[in-house]
Design an enzyme around this catalytic site. Sequence first.
Site, short mmCIF file in Angstrom:
data_model
loop_
_atom_site.label_atom_id
_atom_site.label_comp_id
_atom_site.label_asym_id
_atom_site.label_seq_id
_atom_site.Cartn_x
_atom_site.Cartn_y
_atom_site.Cartn_z
N ARG A 164 -1.37 -10.70 -6.99
CA ARG A 164 -1.29 -9.25 -7.26
C ARG A 164 -0.90 -8.95 -8.72
O ARG A 164 -0.27 -7.93 -9.02
CB ARG A 164 -0.30 -8.55 -6.32
CG ARG A 164 -0.68 -8.58 -4.87
CD ARG A 164 -1.99 -7.85 -4.59
NE ARG A 164 -2.38 -8.06 -3.22
CZ ARG A 164 -3.14 -9.08 -2.81
NH1 ARG A 164 -3.63 -9.96 -3.67
NH2 ARG A 164 -3.46 -9.22 -1.55
N SER A 241 -1.01 -1.67 1.62
CA SER A 241 0.32 -2.30 1.76
C SER A 241 1.24 -1.74 0.69
O SER A 241 0.90 -1.76 -0.49
CB SER A 241 0.21 -3.82 1.57
OG SER A 241 -0.60 -4.35 2.58
N GLU A 342 3.82 -2.26 -4.25
CA GLU A 342 2.53 -2.68 -4.79
C GLU A 342 1.84 -1.52 -5.53
O GLU A 342 1.26 -1.74 -6.59
CB GLU A 342 1.66 -3.16 -3.62
CG GLU A 342 0.46 -3.97 -4.07
CD GLU A 342 -0.37 -4.47 -2.90
OE1 GLU A 342 0.10 -5.35 -2.16
OE2 GLU A 342 -1.50 -3.98 -2.74
C1 LIG Z 1 -6.19 1.55 3.17
C2 LIG Z 1 -5.97 0.64 1.98
C3 LIG Z 1 -6.12 -0.74 2.10
C4 LIG Z 1 -5.92 -1.58 0.99
N1 LIG Z 1 -6.08 -2.92 1.16
C5 LIG Z 1 -5.91 -3.77 0.11
C6 LIG Z 1 -6.07 -5.17 0.26
O1 LIG Z 1 -6.42 -5.66 1.33
N2 LIG Z 1 -5.86 -5.95 -0.82
C7 LIG Z 1 -5.52 -5.45 -2.04
O2 LIG Z 1 -5.34 -6.23 -2.98
N3 LIG Z 1 -5.35 -4.11 -2.21
C8 LIG Z 1 -5.55 -3.26 -1.18
N4 LIG Z 1 -5.37 -1.91 -1.35
C9 LIG Z 1 -4.95 -1.38 -2.66
C10 LIG Z 1 -6.14 -0.88 -3.52
O3 LIG Z 1 -7.26 -0.62 -2.74
C11 LIG Z 1 -6.53 -1.87 -4.61
O4 LIG Z 1 -5.44 -2.14 -5.43
C12 LIG Z 1 -7.68 -1.32 -5.48
O5 LIG Z 1 -8.24 -2.36 -6.23
C13 LIG Z 1 -7.26 -0.22 -6.44
O6 LIG Z 1 -8.42 0.21 -7.13
P1 LIG Z 1 -8.61 1.71 -7.57
O7 LIG Z 1 -9.93 1.80 -8.25
O8 LIG Z 1 -8.42 2.62 -6.42
O9 LIG Z 1 -7.45 1.86 -8.63
P2 LIG Z 1 -6.38 3.08 -8.82
O10 LIG Z 1 -5.60 3.21 -7.58
O11 LIG Z 1 -7.10 4.28 -9.31
O12 LIG Z 1 -5.50 2.49 -9.97
C14 LIG Z 1 -4.64 1.41 -9.74
C15 LIG Z 1 -4.20 0.83 -11.10
O13 LIG Z 1 -5.33 0.27 -11.75
C16 LIG Z 1 -5.56 0.91 -13.00
N5 LIG Z 1 -7.01 1.02 -13.18
C17 LIG Z 1 -7.93 1.48 -12.30
N6 LIG Z 1 -9.16 1.40 -12.84
C18 LIG Z 1 -9.01 0.89 -14.07
C19 LIG Z 1 -9.91 0.57 -15.14
N7 LIG Z 1 -11.22 0.77 -15.04
N8 LIG Z 1 -9.39 0.05 -16.29
C20 LIG Z 1 -8.07 -0.18 -16.41
N9 LIG Z 1 -7.17 0.11 -15.45
C21 LIG Z 1 -7.64 0.63 -14.29
C22 LIG Z 1 -4.88 2.26 -12.90
O14 LIG Z 1 -4.51 2.74 -14.18
C23 LIG Z 1 -3.67 1.90 -12.05
O15 LIG Z 1 -2.69 1.32 -12.86
C24 LIG Z 1 -5.57 -1.03 -0.26
C25 LIG Z 1 -5.41 0.35 -0.38
C26 LIG Z 1 -5.60 1.18 0.72
C27 LIG Z 1 -5.45 2.66 0.57
#
Ligand SMILES: Cc1cc2nc3c(=O)[nH]c(=O)nc-3n(C[C@H](O)[C@H](O)[C@H](O)COP(=O)(O)OP(=O)(O)OC[C@H]3O[C@@H](n4cnc5c(N)ncnc54)[C@H](O)[C@@H]3O)c2cc1C
Length: 348
Positions: A164, A241, A342
């Site tokens: 992570r 999580s 997380e």
């Molecule tokens: C129902 C649910 C289930 C999930 N299951 C998992 C799982 O099984 N495993 C897991 O690892 N995670 C899981 N997650 C967490 C999440 O889905 C991941 O961390 C996902 O990769 C976040 O991506 P995002 O585009 O939504 O980022 P955001 O939530 O929009 O941003 C998260 C972080 O990434 C940064 N960021 C986003 N895009 C960029 C970019 N293009 N450049 C630079 N920084 C950026 C943001 O600034 C922020 O700091 C889950 C979440 C939910 C709601």
Amino acid sequence: MQILRDIPLASYTTLKVGGPARYFVEAHSETEILEALAYAREHSLEVFVLGGGSNLVVSDAGWHGLVLKISILGIDTVPKDSRLLFTAGAGEDWDTLVARSVEHNCAGIECMSGIPGTVGGTPVQNVGAYGQEVAETITTVRVIDVTSGDTRELSNSECGFLYRTSIFNTSQKGRYIVTRVSYALLPGRAPRFEYADLKRYFASSSSSPTLSQVRNAVREIRASKAMLIAPNEENSRSAGSFFKNPIISPAEYDRIASLPQCVDQNPPRYPAPEGQVKISAGWLVEKAGFHKGFGNGRVGISSKHTLAIVNRGGATAAEIVEFKNRVQQGVFKVFGVQLHPEPVFVGF
Ligand SMILES: Cc1cc2nc3c(=O)[nH]c(=O)nc-3n(C[C@H](O)[C@H](O)[C@H](O)COP(=O)(O)OP(=O)(O)OC[C@H]3O[C@@H](n4cnc5c(N)ncnc54)[C@H](O)[C@@H]3O)c2cc1C
């Protein structure tokens, strides 16, 4: 590039809390990102980079600066040695990329089916699930360096992937904006199903599952735990999580295992780098008294997953944080273990 004002952020997140962004730009290209950065610099605005909002807790006050939503699209595939290189725009939906890889009969990311968010979010916390993480297949991450405005291709080793963790959420936090990510996938290779839940799922089948069967199984298991976003599933109004699995020393593990709460069952343990031990945050939360469905207000533990803190409807970010603190304090009191969240906290 269009600059919007006072855009409510809650609807851009899966947890559905948070106030407005003072300025909001949706960038569809690297040029638009650079324009937005120039605007922010000119007006002394702090920039927050938004992907799919699935790993965020946005404060009720919102973001005082500029929110830059990355919406660069496109998925290309190019053969490279014995692999197929999938290069996707940071704004692509992650699960769409996984579906595409399975359609191409390529293994490597199938166990991460159904994780919400964008491609650009995946290297940030080295997303992983069901025995796979993106660090295993990412070859390069194309970024804009906010400090210089230069575009760079970072190699896998430069990203510093750990559980992570990457340079994007630790040592170089805020420095790079991810614009594209390349994943080297394996054509014709069998899917991975080493994870206990998946093994159980396929226990009675006589033949080895295909990639698409593993993908469907993962999505079905995730749906049963409300870890798949579904509009009518209140339990999926979460950030996934909420706490990372603690990584501790073997001596610390032994101390925890000797506590009265562990007489009937030792805490589940998994190997971690450098002889450390990974223990289950969900197990600690549950044993500290925060069972599934715990909490009777607008915020509580998901009734389908101990590690998900859920907005049951109309919750504020302050209520989410208060509940998170309560869980952390409860676990610390019982086990002496500090849980680390997380999700990323924005505007606090
Ligand atoms: C129902 C649910 C289930 C999930 N299951 C998992 C799982 O099984 N495993 C897991 O690892 N995670 C899981 N997650 C967490 C999440 O889905 C991941 O961390 C996902 O990769 C976040 O991506 P995002 O585009 O939504 O980022 P955001 O939530 O929009 O941003 C998260 C972080 O990434 C940064 N960021 C986003 N895009 C960029 C970019 N293009 N450049 C630079 N920084 C950026 C943001 O600034 C922020 O700091 C889950 C979440 C939910 C709601």
